[in-house]
Motif scaffolding. Sequence first.
Motif: not given
Lengths: 235, 408
Positions: B32-41, B338-347
Amino acid sequence: MADVIRLEGICKSYNVGLPTETEVLHGIDLALHEGEFVALMGPSGSGKSTLLNIVGLLDRPTSGTLFINGEDTTELGDAAITTLRGRAIGFVFQYHYLISAFTAHENVVMPMLLDRGHPDAAMERRADELLDWVGLSRWRDHKATNISGGQQQRVAIARALAMDPSLVLADEPTGNLDSVSADAVFELMRRINRDRGTSFLIVTHNLDLAQRCDRIVEVVDGRISGRVIPTLDAR
Amino acid sequence: MRRWLPFEWIAALRFLAEGRMQTGFILGGIAIGVAVIVFMSAMLSGLQANFIKRVLTSQPQIQLIPPDEVARPLRGGPHEIEAAIVQRPSQRILSIDQWRTIREAMTARADVVTVSPSVSGAGLAVRGSAGRSVTLTGIEPEHYFRIVRVPDYIVQGETRLGTDDILIGTELANDLGVTLGDRMHVTTAQGGDRVLTIRGIFDLGNKGANQRSTFVALRTAQSLFNLIGGVTSIDMTVKDIYAAETIAREISASLPVQADSWIKTNAQFFTAVRAQQNSNTLIRLFVGLSVAFGIAAVLIVSVIQRSKDIGILRAMGARKGQILRVFLIQGGVLGFFGSLVGSAMGAGALVLWHSVARQADGSELFPLILSPGLFVVATLIATVTGVGAGTAPALRAAGLDPVEAIRG
Ligand SMILES: Nc1ncnc2c1ncn2[C@@H]1O[C@H](COP(=O)(O)OP(=O)(O)OP(=O)(O)O)[C@@H](O)[C@H]1O
Ligand SMILES: [Mg+2]
């Protein structure tokens, strides 16, 4: 006969330098011959576990000298101590027998894996032989926690033998087992001692079992009592 | 056991797999943390790219105009001031001095791409009884359209400009009730007065611009503003849009013109972007920190739970370094997956939001920019963060006294 271990004037104090400093072992002299099977007895709190931990290089004496296979261990550094411990000594504990994240077979592989870094076919074969030896081949791929206490302890014995140590230390190995399992575990160790010539130093409160050892050493208040307790088949 | 894995990896993966619940929850937290960062950026850089694109296709990147006229006090003699009140002069329509020389100098510069002289001023467009004030811009289409892509915005007609032609916006066409091919009267305060034919109608995507902007040929504007042979500005594009301000300063310093870059004219935007980036960085930092603390907390708990295992491993000959690495690897693995999953979620969230969030006119709010670089960086940082977060637990595990760990 050569000595597997020799202790000269081993003292051990806890909380050194603190007001609560207490000396637990007061100058222990003891030697174990190659292939000897010795019971360590004594009242609770007399220092048996402390002594066993020192012999097993898990703990350092406050003073005195410990020889393992003739080698003085006093000057050895941490890394050398760890390596020597892994290769020369096998442990069997009372409570926490095996690592629950691994199968019985993997637990037996572990000491060899730690020593060599990577798993290989040779160590896996050896672990299979050892499991066979302790009669647990069919539990090979069971998680360590899914087998009975007596079986776990037999796996632990197989594991203690993995590096082919000259000495196995066992702290109340049968303390948590019913008398039938305790007997089986004890007999297994006795058989290993006979067949492979591995020395054993076993802490036990069970006089029946102790009397089936080669020799009984009694520790009272941090000293070897010197009392001679007869064994059944003193050699 | 996998033969090709060393002990540390085998134990790390096994411990993570055994603590399924903990591993699952912390992976979710990291994701979730990584997803937020990826999404926002990604969204922020999308919005920024969108804005810059819009600015750069509707404005010159550097505009040269005559320097401000400065009023000086009148002096009779050295110490005697005749008129002490200084009034700021109204800025007349002025031509750039020596503009042809300046144009040549600009064209010769390697960092300048397009140079386009133009004349612009206020005028009145009249049709029948309806009249609207407009901004008339006289241009050389072959140059100017490379800076402001009016042809892209033409909705009716064409962009060819004869001396009697004019291009107007959709709003003005509505207001005046004119269509393609109609003629209208254009007058200026400088006494210009011409009848022009509507050649094309454009929609610049902005109501104000569609009301006021009009384009005529350079010659036509010169005659309307009584500025024969002169131009009021020279518009340019440059190779590196971010160097525009530096180039503008250089030109201002060396030539008698005032050069304004798009960076200066859109200073507000850049201030906003910088504020955004700052708050974005801050948010990223805190999200990263809370992820790191989460990993550390989970691993500390794991170290405590496994202290007996660790003690046994040490008794069996495990070196401190081996134990240390087992927990560092766990931190890194958690961060990585976690960041792999998060990146996918963010994307995924980005794609979803991109399809849902629309501007008033139905066009996309921001372009979908899923640069692999962002994901690589996010994964790398998360992995490093994981290893970093694992340091304290790992040190604690390696420092465990096996005697203490095994007792009881
Ligand atoms: N880490 C320690 N700090 C302080 N005192 C300790 C520590 N470990 C052991 N002791 C003390 O040392 C003495 C000997 O303990 P030890 O565990 O060796 O006894 P033991 O003979 O194994 O007893 P038991 O039969 O109950 O296992 C006890 O009085 C114990 O309280
Ligand atoms: Mg004890």
